[in-house]
Design a protein around this motif. Structure first.
Motif, PDB file in Angstrom:
ATOM      1  N   LYS A 159      -2.009  20.359  48.381  1.00  0.00           N
ATOM      2  CA  LYS A 159      -3.060  19.431  48.780  1.00  0.00           C
ATOM      3  C   LYS A 159      -4.378  20.184  48.859  1.00  0.00           C
ATOM      4  CE  LYS A 159      -4.040  16.322  52.626  1.00  0.00           C
ATOM      5  NZ  LYS A 159      -3.488  15.893  53.932  1.00  0.00           N
ATOM      6  N   LEU A 160      -5.402  19.659  48.180  1.00  0.00           N
ATOM      7  CA  LEU A 160      -6.698  20.320  48.114  1.00  0.00           C
ATOM      8  C   LEU A 160      -7.753  19.483  48.831  1.00  0.00           C
ATOM      9  CD1 LEU A 160      -6.347  21.508  44.412  1.00  0.00           C
ATOM     10  CD2 LEU A 160      -5.927  22.844  46.474  1.00  0.00           C
ATOM     11  N   GLU A 161      -8.818  19.179  48.153  1.00  0.00           N
ATOM     12  CA  GLU A 161      -9.970  18.528  48.774  1.00  0.00           C
ATOM     13  C   GLU A 161      -9.913  17.005  48.728  1.00  0.00           C
ATOM     14  OE1 GLU A 161     -13.643  20.166  47.247  1.00  0.00           O
ATOM     15  OE2 GLU A 161     -12.561  21.982  46.694  1.00  0.00           O
ATOM     16  N   LYS A 162     -10.802  16.410  49.524  1.00  0.00           N
ATOM     17  CA  LYS A 162     -10.974  14.961  49.529  1.00  0.00           C
ATOM     18  C   LYS A 162     -12.015  14.569  48.483  1.00  0.00           C
ATOM     19  CE  LYS A 162     -10.643  14.747  54.534  1.00  0.00           C
ATOM     20  NZ  LYS A 162     -11.390  14.378  55.752  1.00  0.00           N
ATOM     21  N   ILE A 163     -11.790  13.417  47.858  1.00  0.00           N
ATOM     22  CA  ILE A 163     -12.798  12.789  47.008  1.00  0.00           C
ATOM     23  C   ILE A 163     -12.842  11.317  47.398  1.00  0.00           C
ATOM     24  CG2 ILE A 163     -12.612  14.426  45.094  1.00  0.00           C
ATOM     25  CD1 ILE A 163     -10.846  12.367  43.636  1.00  0.00           C
ATOM     26  N   TYR A 164     -13.870  10.618  46.926  1.00  0.00           N
ATOM     27  CA  TYR A 164     -14.035   9.216  47.309  1.00  0.00           C
ATOM     28  C   TYR A 164     -14.220   8.331  46.082  1.00  0.00           C
ATOM     29  CZ  TYR A 164     -14.430  10.829  52.086  1.00  0.00           C
ATOM     30  OH  TYR A 164     -14.156  11.388  53.303  1.00  0.00           O
ATOM     31  N   PHE A 165     -13.640   7.146  46.152  1.00  0.00           N
ATOM     32  CA  PHE A 165     -13.812   6.099  45.148  1.00  0.00           C
ATOM     33  C   PHE A 165     -14.283   4.859  45.907  1.00  0.00           C
ATOM     34  CE2 PHE A 165     -10.548   8.911  43.390  1.00  0.00           C
ATOM     35  CZ  PHE A 165     -11.006   9.116  42.099  1.00  0.00           C
ATOM     36  N   PRO A 166     -15.593   4.730  46.127  1.00  0.00           N
ATOM     37  CA  PRO A 166     -16.126   3.660  46.974  1.00  0.00           C
ATOM     38  C   PRO A 166     -15.754   2.239  46.538  1.00  0.00           C
ATOM     39  CG  PRO A 166     -17.841   5.235  46.391  1.00  0.00           C
ATOM     40  CD  PRO A 166     -16.630   5.601  45.613  1.00  0.00           C
ATOM     41  N   LYS A 167     -15.527   2.022  45.249  1.00  0.00           N
ATOM     42  CA  LYS A 167     -15.148   0.679  44.796  1.00  0.00           C
ATOM     43  C   LYS A 167     -13.713   0.342  45.171  1.00  0.00           C
ATOM     44  CE  LYS A 167     -18.380   0.313  40.962  1.00  0.00           C
ATOM     45  NZ  LYS A 167     -18.535   0.180  39.522  1.00  0.00           N
ATOM     46  N   GLN A 168     -12.934   1.366  45.503  1.00  0.00           N
ATOM     47  CA  GLN A 168     -11.540   1.152  45.874  1.00  0.00           C
ATOM     48  C   GLN A 168     -11.350   1.141  47.386  1.00  0.00           C
ATOM     49  OE1 GLN A 168     -10.075   3.955  42.461  1.00  0.00           O
ATOM     50  NE2 GLN A 168      -8.325   3.227  43.592  1.00  0.00           N
ATOM     51  N   SER A 169     -11.981   2.090  48.085  1.00  0.00           N
ATOM     52  CA  SER A 169     -11.737   2.215  49.515  1.00  0.00           C
ATOM     53  C   SER A 169     -12.819   3.062  50.173  1.00  0.00           C
ATOM     54  CB  SER A 169     -10.378   2.866  49.757  1.00  0.00           C
ATOM     55  OG  SER A 169     -10.157   3.062  51.133  1.00  0.00           O
TER      56      SER A 169
END
Length: 180
Positions: A159-169
């Motif tokens: 498990k590495l870093e966090k990323i974001y997908f604003p259109k999903q969540s």
């Protein structure tokens, strides 16, 4: 060329094959069933926007989506690609950004979940990576989907870093990598 994979706990062989345009409607229905199933569990990973039919058609056009069927019924899918998403640009991966295999849209129809199909698809993907001399397998999964987080960790992914997908969540997705 067809790849064979043994179903866990069964003597049946299930075919993992590249998807074709004739599979699009079934694949789209499968992803919508999975999205609804997740929402019913208060896991807002997929929604009415993702994955879209256009995204799935592009996967087919690029020859990067694989299916697993049971008696001609679609049980699951997985996307295997060399294309690194823009969201991954700043992730500190374990290996260099060259010759890596990315997994997207791993999905098993709710009626087939818990029967080892996700394991089969992941084993297929990891074997594919080894046979084709990729350095690692990379993916992301929704941070609120504890089952998925455990699934990848049990398979040896880091498990590495966090990323974001604003259109999903509004919640993060975690990147994972397995050096092969």
């Amino acid at each position: 060329m067809a790849e064979r994979s043994r179903s866990e706990g069964k003597n049946l062989f299930n075919m993992i094959l590249k998807a074709t345009s004739k599979d699009l409607e079934q694949i789209y229905k499968l992803t919508k069933s999975c999205a609804q199933h997740l929402i019913e569990q208060n896991i807002f990973q997929w929604n009415e926007y993702y994955p879209s039919q256009q995204v799935l058609q592009k996967d087919i056009d690029l020859n990067q989506i694989w299916t697993i069927k049971v008696e001609n019924e679609l049980a699951g899918i997985v996307v295997l690609t060399e294309i690194e998403d823009d969201e991954y640009e700043n992730v500190k991966w374990l290996t260099k950004n060259k010759n890596n295999l990315y997994i997207h849209r791993l999905a098993v129809h709710p009626e087939f979940q818990g029967k080892g199909f996700a394991q089969q698809l992941m084993t297929f993907a990891e074997d594919f990576a080894r046979k084709n001399n990729y350095k690692s397998v990379r993916l992301d999964t929704f941070g609120e989907n504890k089952r998925n987080l455990r699934f990848y960790e049990k398979r040896g992914y880091q498990k590495l870093e966090k990323i974001y997908f604003p259109k999903q969540s509004k919640y993060p997705f975690y990147c994972f990598e397995l050096v092969v």
